[in-house]
Write a protein that holds these residues in place. Structure first.
Motif, PDB file in Angstrom:
ATOM      1  N   ASN A 462      -0.331  10.478  -7.309  1.00  0.00           N
ATOM      2  CA  ASN A 462      -1.183  10.651  -8.656  1.00  0.00           C
ATOM      3  C   ASN A 462      -2.727  10.937  -8.233  1.00  0.00           C
ATOM      4  OD1 ASN A 462       0.725  10.131 -10.524  1.00  0.00           O
ATOM      5  ND2 ASN A 462       0.579   7.954 -10.209  1.00  0.00           N
ATOM      6  N   THR A 465      -4.231  14.615  -9.405  1.00  0.00           N
ATOM      7  CA  THR A 465      -4.395  14.408 -10.683  1.00  0.00           C
ATOM      8  C   THR A 465      -5.435  13.488 -11.313  1.00  0.00           C
ATOM      9  OG1 THR A 465      -1.841  14.511 -11.119  1.00  0.00           O
ATOM     10  CG2 THR A 465      -3.184  13.937 -13.068  1.00  0.00           C
ATOM     11  N   ILE A 466      -5.758  12.393 -10.516  1.00  0.00           N
ATOM     12  CA  ILE A 466      -6.789  11.413 -11.023  1.00  0.00           C
ATOM     13  C   ILE A 466      -8.031  12.331 -10.776  1.00  0.00           C
ATOM     14  CG2 ILE A 466      -8.113   9.327 -10.465  1.00  0.00           C
ATOM     15  CD1 ILE A 466      -5.153   8.298 -10.015  1.00  0.00           C
ATOM     16  N   THR A 469      -8.968  15.278 -13.000  1.00  0.00           N
ATOM     17  CA  THR A 469      -9.090  14.833 -14.427  1.00  0.00           C
ATOM     18  C   THR A 469     -10.218  14.158 -14.465  1.00  0.00           C
ATOM     19  OG1 THR A 469      -6.702  14.355 -14.809  1.00  0.00           O
ATOM     20  CG2 THR A 469      -8.340  13.700 -16.491  1.00  0.00           C
ATOM     21  N   LEU A 470     -10.823  13.484 -13.542  1.00  0.00           N
ATOM     22  CA  LEU A 470     -12.066  12.663 -13.596  1.00  0.00           C
ATOM     23  C   LEU A 470     -13.219  13.327 -12.873  1.00  0.00           C
ATOM     24  CD1 LEU A 470     -10.804   8.911 -13.008  1.00  0.00           C
ATOM     25  CD2 LEU A 470     -11.140  10.152 -15.219  1.00  0.00           C
ATOM     26  N   ILE A 511      -9.008   9.156 -21.919  1.00  0.00           N
ATOM     27  CA  ILE A 511      -8.239   9.309 -20.431  1.00  0.00           C
ATOM     28  C   ILE A 511      -7.318   8.263 -20.086  1.00  0.00           C
ATOM     29  CG2 ILE A 511     -10.363  10.188 -18.976  1.00  0.00           C
ATOM     30  CD1 ILE A 511     -10.724   7.134 -18.210  1.00  0.00           C
ATOM     31  N   GLU A 513      -3.963   8.549 -20.085  1.00  0.00           N
ATOM     32  CA  GLU A 513      -2.890   8.887 -19.027  1.00  0.00           C
ATOM     33  C   GLU A 513      -3.170   8.439 -17.533  1.00  0.00           C
ATOM     34  OE1 GLU A 513       0.282   9.623 -19.935  1.00  0.00           O
ATOM     35  OE2 GLU A 513      -0.407   9.278 -21.756  1.00  0.00           O
ATOM     36  N   VAL A 514      -4.718   8.876 -17.502  1.00  0.00           N
ATOM     37  CA  VAL A 514      -5.106   8.485 -15.991  1.00  0.00           C
ATOM     38  C   VAL A 514      -5.060   7.044 -15.717  1.00  0.00           C
ATOM     39  CG1 VAL A 514      -7.190   8.646 -14.450  1.00  0.00           C
ATOM     40  CG2 VAL A 514      -6.385  10.718 -15.672  1.00  0.00           C
TER      41      VAL A 514
END
Length: 586
Positions: A462, A465-466, A469-470, A511, A513-514
């Motif tokens: 993950n 993705t993290i 996204t962040l 956020i 999902e994160v």
């Protein structure tokens, strides 16, 4: 002495004074002259609360370190043991008392447990036959210690180990009690947010304690709007990375303990003409580091690459100030210059110290070894070659580089890859054990238990993705005039602080999902304020957020929080309390 504690938006001197008052009250219970026998671990934290002058005012004449054997001679009426509730320390105290000379039979013994009294320890003293020797057995609740104008610490260096390795929740209880003390002094905190298992436990304890003390709340308008509890294991990457702020690098290279650093003495020696090298000091140079020192407050949170220019600018200002003496013609002007002289001399001394420290750090940061290490860290953080054996780590092991360096890199690779492939993990383990010794089987096992090192389980990685996204990686981080928190690691934005930033604006719902990809639950609690107390916010007024790290924090993260608190549209004024500033205790 502690004026810098009252400079911030929250006056932390109130907390310090409350702790000093309790200490004075206990000392006054023991009438007559006193000697304190210190558990050595406590001297640093107590130094942040009270200097020797306060103890002297209350008839403390001698101070000793707790160790086996007979106590050193002291012509005093009271012997007071200041100790943590540890069984091994009770055995030393028992040895001290049984070794006492009969000539001193008129002495009174007292024991002060910090931060909590322990029935197990009292039972051990009873078994050793010395419990009856104590006139007073008491506890001194030292939970949150004011460390600086915007920083609190529990100075609890084993917190991470206890929480994530030993599953011991004692320190979580101390945290909850400390936060209840804080609320008694600064008002109930209306909103509590948290992320992680430990955060959930602390919040539950706080809410239970609040119910138990219902009706006895102080009628104080809340100083804090929000409390954010963050588990350290939500973001294990940040403490593994090399900090690149001035204060962070001082800690990386020399270690900052209880607000002090010990440095090589030769850089600070005033070498006089004719003196040989044998006359140079051999004792480390000990310096206190906090915002009471104007220059340090100005440069501590800068990326190290911006420190040289800041020191150069300060040198010109100080030089110009001293040149003003030539323009002082009248008696009044001379008098004004003389009145400013002590401040100017202190500024010049401070500049000399920090120039020397910067030179020491620069010797390391300009080395090839430092650059190579940093390059590999940044490759891992950006997802480059995290799934195979790294040749740089291989070379470092072959050259027998310090084990802590190897472990940090291997753990970073593991965290950025959601675990290592079995053959990669086995290879690293074999190389480490054959090079550094088989006793480190326990070290590697502990790292696995704590989640810092783990084999891949087939689940999706993950981290990319993290990261996206962040926005954890900023390609062109501005180190000189930062516009984002990523400057503290020259490109990497600490995950913990990005979560704090998003909570303030636009909120964690954006956020969800994160957050589910990160360890532990996330939650929100609201605390009812005492009747009649409602905080009315002025238009444009910033919120004050208390960010509490459960298990340790880095100086770079603190710098990032301070940066956020100064950014106009961040929606928050940050206070950055933490459990402990010790990062590497695993």
């Amino acid at each position: 002495m502690a004026a810098h504690l009252s400079y911030g938006r929250v006056n932390l001197n109130i907390l310090r004074e409350a702790a000093r008052k309790e200490l004075r009250e206990f000392l006054d219970k023991c009438a007559g002259s006193k000697a304190i026998v210190w558990d050595e671990y406590l001297t640093g934290p107590f130094g942040l609360i009270a200097q020797y002058s306060l103890l002297k005012e209350h008839e403390v004449e001698k101070m000793f370190t707790l160790k086996h054997g007979r106590l050193p001679p002291a012509d005093v009426k009271n012997i007071i043991f200041f100790v943590r509730p540890r069984l091994e320390l009770m055995d030393i105290i028992a040895d001290n008392i049984t070794s006492e000379d009969r000539h001193h039979s008129s002495r009174d013994f007292h024991i002060l447990f910090v931060p909590r009294r322990s029935m197990l320890c009292e039972q051990r003293l009873k078994e050793q036959g010395v419990l009856g020797s104590f006139i007073n057995i008491d506890e001194y609740i030292l939970d949150l210690i004011p460390y600086d104008g915007d920083l609190l610490s529990m100075e609890y260096e084993s917190a991470f180990r206890e929480c994530y390795l030993e599953n011991d929740q004692t320190s979580l209880y101390h945290t909850a009690k400390g936060l209840m003390t804080l609320q008694a002094l600064y008002g109930t905190i209306p909103q509590i947010y948290g992320k992680g298992e430990c955060a959930r436990l602390v919040a539950n304890m706080m809410l239970r304690m609040k119910r138990e003390f219902a009706g006895s709340q102080n009628q104080i308008l809340p100083v804090f709007d929000t409390l954010l509890l963050l588990d350290r294991n939500v973001d294990l990457l940040t403490p593994l990375a090399t900090q690149l702020t001035y204060e962070g690098l001082i800690d990386e290279i020399y270690g900052i303990n209880n607000g002090y650093v010990k440095l090589p003495p030769e850089k600070f020696a005033q070498k006089k003409q004719g003196e040989g090298s044998k006359d140079l000091p051999t004792e480390p140079k000990k310096l206190q580091l906090n915002s009471a020192e104007e220059l340090y407050a100005e440069i501590r949170d800068k990326n190290f690459n911006a420190v040289g220019a800041a020191l150069s600018k300060k040198a010109k200002i100080i030089s110009a100030a001293f040149e003003e003496r030539h323009n002082a013609k009248t008696v009044g002007e001379i008098k004004q210059f003389v009145s400013q002289l002590p401040h100017m001399q202190a500024a010049r001394s401070s500049l000399a110290n920090h120039t020397s420290i910067a030179e020491l750090i620069k010797d390391i940061t300009t080395s090839e070894a430092f650059f190579d290490n940093l390059t590999v860290e940044q490759e891992f953080m950006t997802g480059v070659d995290t799934d195979k054996v790294n040749t740089y780590i291989e070379d470092c092991i072959a050259q027998k580089d310090p084990l802590i360096k190897i472990l940090r890199l291997v753990c970073m690779q593991s965290v950025c890859n959601n675990g290592l492939k079995h053959k990669v993990m086995d290879y690293y383990k074999r190389e480490i054990l054959q090079t550094y010794g088989y006793e480190h089987i326990l070290t590697l096992n502990n790292l696995e238990k704590a989640g810092l090192l783990k084999p891949q389980t087939g689940s999706r990685n993950n981290y990319p993705t993290i990261r996206k996204t962040l926005k954890l990686w900023m390609e062109d981080a501005n180190e000189q005039n930062p516009n984002d928190i990523s400057y503290v690691y020259s490109g990497y934005s600490p995950l913990s602080i990005r979560l704090t930033q998003i909570l303030a604006r636009p909120g964690w719902r954006s956020i969800e999902e994160v957050l589910k990809m990160l360890p532990g639950p996330h939650f929100e609690e609201r605390q009812q304020l005492p009747s009649g107390l409602h905080k009315k916010r002025q238009q444009g007024e910033n919120r004050t957020t208390l960010v509490f790290f459960l298990g340790g924090v880095t100086y770079a993260e603190i710098a990032a929080l301070r940066f956020l608190s100064q950014v106009e549209d961040s929606g928050m004024e940050g206070l950055a309390p933490c459990w402990t500033l010790e990062r590497k205790q695993v």
